[in-house]
Design an enzyme around this catalytic site. Structure first.
Site, PDB file in Angstrom:
ATOM      1  N   TRP A 102     -16.536  15.217  51.781  1.00  0.00           N
ATOM      2  CA  TRP A 102     -17.498  15.686  52.792  1.00  0.00           C
ATOM      3  C   TRP A 102     -18.095  17.029  52.411  1.00  0.00           C
ATOM      4  O   TRP A 102     -19.284  17.272  52.628  1.00  0.00           O
ATOM      5  CB  TRP A 102     -16.858  15.730  54.178  1.00  0.00           C
ATOM      6  N   ASP A 162     -17.366  22.608  59.133  1.00  0.00           N
ATOM      7  CA  ASP A 162     -17.470  21.205  59.520  1.00  0.00           C
ATOM      8  C   ASP A 162     -16.080  20.795  59.998  1.00  0.00           C
ATOM      9  O   ASP A 162     -15.154  20.656  59.200  1.00  0.00           O
ATOM     10  CB  ASP A 162     -17.915  20.358  58.317  1.00  0.00           C
ATOM     11  N   LYS A 186     -15.013  10.900  66.491  1.00  0.00           N
ATOM     12  CA  LYS A 186     -13.647  10.858  65.957  1.00  0.00           C
ATOM     13  C   LYS A 186     -12.626  11.323  66.999  1.00  0.00           C
ATOM     14  O   LYS A 186     -11.726  10.579  67.330  1.00  0.00           O
ATOM     15  CB  LYS A 186     -13.581  11.656  64.668  1.00  0.00           C
TER      16      LYS A 186
HETATM   17  C1  LIG Z   1     -16.965  11.707  59.541  1.00  0.00           C
HETATM   18  C2  LIG Z   1     -17.282  13.009  58.931  1.00  0.00           C
HETATM   19  C3  LIG Z   1     -18.615  13.385  58.679  1.00  0.00           C
HETATM   20  C4  LIG Z   1     -19.784  12.471  58.927  1.00  0.00           C
HETATM   21  O1  LIG Z   1     -20.111  12.366  60.271  1.00  0.00           O
HETATM   22  P1  LIG Z   1     -21.450  11.586  60.711  1.00  0.00           P
HETATM   23  O2  LIG Z   1     -21.393  11.625  62.214  1.00  0.00           O
HETATM   24  O3  LIG Z   1     -21.345  10.184  60.178  1.00  0.00           O
HETATM   25  O4  LIG Z   1     -22.596  12.311  60.147  1.00  0.00           O
HETATM   26  C5  LIG Z   1     -18.832  14.638  58.147  1.00  0.00           C
HETATM   27  N1  LIG Z   1     -17.827  15.487  57.895  1.00  0.00           N
HETATM   28  C6  LIG Z   1     -16.536  15.159  58.121  1.00  0.00           C
HETATM   29  C7  LIG Z   1     -15.451  16.139  57.816  1.00  0.00           C
HETATM   30  C8  LIG Z   1     -16.221  13.911  58.643  1.00  0.00           C
HETATM   31  O5  LIG Z   1     -14.939  13.592  58.876  1.00  0.00           O
END
Ligand SMILES: *Cc1c(COP(=O)(O)O)cnc(C)c1O
Length: 373
Positions: A102, A162, A186
């Site tokens: 990521w 993030d 999530k």
């Molecule tokens: C799942 C995830 C993403 C992507 O998220 P989207 O909603 O599909 O853009 C980005 N960063 C991390 C750390 C993730 O776990």
């Protein structure tokens, strides 16, 4: 409670109670004569819903008043580009900690907007000179790692994180960060909503041309109503935030994730059949990634799991193997059933192999690619 259960990495289960509230809120006209699917964003009912969600999020995170909460769309992937658009103005470069899949995606997106300096350890990142911000990815779900240490605080350089995989899975030291962002699907609710938390002094830096719905400053001023927000997703997140508060808050979520992941790592380490993808000091309590000796064994494992209602265990395609995502909404009963299955599968493999079952080696292609050591 019985399955089927989902351990998917890309979206978490919702607790039964939240699902029941969503059924009512989305499926019945229970909010001022409308369902959350129909609710106009300019009306009182949506105002109340948004305000309550923000208040609950602030309470859970113990967020200082100097932070603003934005409810946006586009997911974390949109933020990969929106962070530089909103923060990189005025400086030549931004610095990114590269820890896995990521963060590499965030880096690739940022390179299209600004100069990017990358580092593989927090100490090296902190030596990046005149950066607009430092960006970290606190949990790498594809690689099964978590960031053990943040870079040393620097009053001049805001830290951007993030936290899509782990926001609300543990208490947050909010004052360490300038910006935190997370997609909701999530741990916070359902897809369509992105939470962005931004320190007030970082507003007002957006580059010209930043689209209005993605301009932190405009969205902060308009309380996330520059245009139509993701109303239904915000409703679901609102119910999830209440559930988190009722169920012991973030300290309890942290204890729960630690307990559940420790149980799985113990089976992995003791089995002679599974090998953890992440090194010991880096293992994530949220994304437990492991391998079996070969593709045939992995297929047997996944097929047997699916027969027991233990679903979506295949690892991220770029890494392979097995991935168990232990997001907030995954019930303990699911983890109990999985632990029992994993232990039984390893025992069966030992018996079949007559002691000759080899601990699987990690293929170096994935191993060297993403991680630091
Ligand atoms: C799942 C995830 C993403 C992507 O998220 P989207 O909603 O599909 O853009 C980005 N960063 C991390 C750390 C993730 O776990």
């Amino acid at each position: 409670m019985v399955g089927p259960w989902s351990f998917a990495g890309s979206a978490g289960m919702l607790p039964e109670e939240v699902l029941a509230e969503a059924r009512r809120g989305l499926g019945e006209r229970s909010i001022g004569g409308l369902s959350a699917l129909e609710l106009p964003f300019a009306g009182e009912d949506f105002h109340d819903l948004r305000d309550a969600a923000e208040a609950d999020l602030r309470a859970l995170l113990d967020l200082p008043p100097t932070y603003r909460v934005l409810f946006l769309q586009g997911g974390a992937t949109a933020q990969f580009s929106l962070v530089p658009l909103n923060l990189a103005g005025g400086r030549e470069q931004a610095a990114y900690l590269e820890t896995g899949l990521w963060s590499r995606r965030a880096i690739a997106a940022a390179r299209r907007m600004t100069g990017v300096h990358t580092a593989r350890s927090p100490a090296v990142l902190a030596r990046a000179g005149d950066a607009a911000y430092w960006h970290v990815t606190t949990t790498e779900t594809a690689d099964g790692t978590r960031l053990a240490n943040l870079p040393e605080a620097n009053a001049d350089v805001p830290l951007v994180a993030d936290m899509t995989a782990d926001l609300l899975t543990a208490p947050l030291a909010a004052d360490r960060f300038g910006v935190v962002y997370a997609s909701a699907q999530k741990n916070i609710g359902t897809a369509g909503l992105t939470v962005v938390i931004v320190r007030e002094d970082l507003l007002g830096r957006a580059l010209p041309g930043t689209p209005a719905p993605f301009d932190y400053t405009l969205q902060a001023r308009e309380e996330s109503r520059v245009n139509t927000p993701p109303v239904a997703a915000l409703f679901v997140a609102g119910r999830m935030l209440k559930w988190l508060r009722r169920n012991g808050g973030l300290a309890e979520m942290e204890r729960r994730a630690a307990r559940r992941s420790a149980r799985l790592y113990e089976i992995i380490d003791g089995s002679g059949c599974y090998a953890s993808v992440a090194a010991r000091g880096e293992r994530s309590p949220i994304a437990v990634c492991f391998r079996l000796p070969d593709a045939a064994a992995e297929k047997r494992f996944l097929d047997g799991a699916a027969r027991r209602g233990l679903n979506h265990l295949r690892g991220h395609p770029s890494v392979g193997g097995i991935r168990v995502s232990l997001y907030n909404g995954v019930p303990d009963a699911a983890v109990d059933a999985l632990a029992e299955y994993m232990a039984g599968f390893a025992e069966g493999a030992r018996r079949r192999g007559g002691g000759g079952w080899q601990r699987p080696a990690l293929p170096s292609a994935t191993n060297g690619d993403a991680r630091e050591h």
